[in-house]
Write a protein that holds these residues in place. Structure first.
Motif, mmCIF file in Angstrom:
data_model
loop_
_atom_site.group_PDB
_atom_site.id
_atom_site.type_symbol
_atom_site.label_atom_id
_atom_site.label_comp_id
_atom_site.label_asym_id
_atom_site.label_seq_id
_atom_site.Cartn_x
_atom_site.Cartn_y
_atom_site.Cartn_z
ATOM 1 N N UNK A 1 63.126 31.368 49.302
ATOM 2 C CA UNK A 1 62.357 32.547 48.916
ATOM 3 C C UNK A 1 61.335 32.156 47.856
ATOM 4 N N UNK A 2 60.296 32.981 47.762
ATOM 5 C CA UNK A 2 59.268 32.756 46.741
ATOM 6 C C UNK A 2 58.477 34.038 46.514
ATOM 7 N N UNK A 3 57.718 34.037 45.417
ATOM 8 C CA UNK A 3 56.780 35.099 45.081
ATOM 9 C C UNK A 3 55.487 34.447 44.609
ATOM 10 N N UNK A 4 54.942 33.594 45.437
ATOM 11 C CA UNK A 4 53.778 32.801 45.040
ATOM 12 C C UNK A 4 52.616 33.037 45.992
ATOM 13 N N UNK A 5 51.418 32.818 45.460
ATOM 14 C CA UNK A 5 50.217 32.839 46.280
ATOM 15 C C UNK A 5 50.059 31.481 46.964
ATOM 16 N N UNK A 6 49.111 31.416 47.870
ATOM 17 C CA UNK A 6 48.893 30.199 48.661
ATOM 18 C C UNK A 6 48.647 28.973 47.786
ATOM 19 N N UNK A 7 47.809 29.128 46.789
ATOM 20 C CA UNK A 7 47.448 27.976 45.965
ATOM 21 C C UNK A 7 48.530 27.608 44.947
ATOM 22 N N UNK A 8 49.456 28.513 44.658
ATOM 23 C CA UNK A 8 50.485 28.253 43.651
ATOM 24 C C UNK A 8 51.798 27.727 44.226
ATOM 25 N N UNK A 9 52.007 27.874 45.522
ATOM 26 C CA UNK A 9 53.299 27.495 46.112
ATOM 27 C C UNK A 9 53.419 25.975 46.211
ATOM 28 N N UNK A 10 54.526 25.461 45.690
ATOM 29 C CA UNK A 10 54.841 24.039 45.825
ATOM 30 C C UNK A 10 56.349 23.887 45.948
ATOM 31 N N UNK A 11 56.805 22.669 46.096
ATOM 32 C CA UNK A 11 58.242 22.458 46.323
ATOM 33 C C UNK A 11 59.086 22.815 45.116
ATOM 34 N N UNK A 12 58.494 22.956 43.933
ATOM 35 C CA UNK A 12 59.262 23.327 42.739
ATOM 36 C C UNK A 12 59.524 24.827 42.645
ATOM 37 N N UNK A 13 58.642 25.662 43.196
ATOM 38 C CA UNK A 13 58.868 27.097 43.078
ATOM 39 C C UNK A 13 59.259 27.770 44.401
ATOM 40 N N UNK A 14 59.486 26.993 45.450
ATOM 41 C CA UNK A 14 60.116 27.518 46.655
ATOM 42 C C UNK A 14 61.612 27.321 46.463
ATOM 43 N N UNK A 15 62.300 28.407 46.139
ATOM 44 C CA UNK A 15 63.719 28.321 45.763
ATOM 45 C C UNK A 15 64.612 28.535 46.973
ATOM 46 N N UNK A 16 65.807 27.962 46.893
ATOM 47 C CA UNK A 16 66.777 28.098 47.983
ATOM 48 C C UNK A 16 67.951 28.940 47.518
ATOM 49 N N UNK A 17 68.475 29.744 48.409
ATOM 50 C CA UNK A 17 69.684 30.516 48.154
ATOM 51 C C UNK A 17 70.550 30.434 49.410
ATOM 52 N N UNK A 18 71.651 31.158 49.420
ATOM 53 C CA UNK A 18 72.500 31.180 50.602
ATOM 54 C C UNK A 18 72.940 32.613 50.878
ATOM 55 N N UNK A 19 73.747 32.767 51.905
ATOM 56 C CA UNK A 19 74.188 34.093 52.328
ATOM 57 C C UNK A 19 75.526 34.490 51.714
ATOM 58 N N UNK A 20 76.045 33.708 50.779
ATOM 59 C CA UNK A 20 77.326 34.025 50.144
ATOM 60 C C UNK A 20 77.153 35.208 49.198
ATOM 61 N N UNK A 21 78.084 36.119 49.271
ATOM 62 C CA UNK A 21 78.051 37.266 48.356
ATOM 63 C C UNK A 21 76.811 38.104 48.567
ATOM 64 N N UNK A 22 76.262 38.561 47.471
ATOM 65 C CA UNK A 22 75.080 39.413 47.529
ATOM 66 C C UNK A 22 73.874 38.720 46.905
ATOM 67 N N UNK A 23 73.732 37.427 47.138
ATOM 68 C CA UNK A 23 72.622 36.682 46.542
ATOM 69 C C UNK A 23 71.267 37.255 46.921
#
Length: 172
Positions: A84-106
């Motif tokens: 998931x992310x909340x970034x614009x096209x020019x701001x998105x990189x591998x550091x701010x594209x975060x990963x989560x999972x389906x456990x619980x209510x993440x």
């Protein structure tokens, strides 16, 4: 019903042997009545469905782009991975594209945090972008989490090329 047929036995004794013949026509009628009764009284399971409200087709208006602070984007990947992310096209990189999972209510927690930070809460939108490697179960899980979070504005779209580039860097 049943009827008795008397037949005389050939020979010396005068005994009568009674043969019984049962008419099965009423039994067949009763069988069909029972089948009909059980068909009408049985509860058939109703499928659990979720309404997917799609916008009406119309001309694309480029002025209606959602501000990145008023949206959160979920990218569904292979092997049950979700980013998931909340970034614009020019701001998105591998550091701010975060990963989560389906456990619980993440995912529900991520949605509520993004909603609380949104400047225009009435325009808050959730964007779901399944990749070609995503499976249907994960898509339904994200929709369930959206329903739990009680957010009504969401969209499903193809992953954009600039997001796909960052996604592929993370999944190599």
């Amino acid at each position: 019903m049943a009827e008795a047929i008397a037949q005389e036995k050939q020979g010396g004794s005068k005994q009568r042997k009674k043969l019984i013949r049962v008419d099965m026509t009423p039994m067949v009628d009763l069988g069909f009545l029972l089948i009909t009764f059980f068909m009408f009284t049985t509860n058939f399971t109703k499928p659990n469905v979720m309404d997917l409200g799609l916008p009406a087709k119309g001309p694309h208006q480029p002025g209606n782009v959602v501000d990145v602070r008023n949206q959160v984007t979920f990218i569904l990947g292979k092997e049950n991975r979700v980013f998931y992310h909340q970034q614009a096209k020019e701001d998105l990189n591998r550091n701010n594209l975060k990963e989560t999972d389906f456990n619980g209510l993440n995912i529900t927690k991520i949605i509520s945090e993004a909603y609380n930070k949104a400047p225009k809460k009435e325009n808050f939108t959730i964007i779901i972008e399944p990749t070609d490697d995503a499976n249907y179960k994960n898509f339904v899980d994200v929709l369930d989490n959206i329903a739990i979070s009680k957010k009504e504005r969401y969209g499903v779209t193809d992953i954009r090329p600039w997001e796909k580039k960052v996604y592929e860097e993370l999944t190599r």
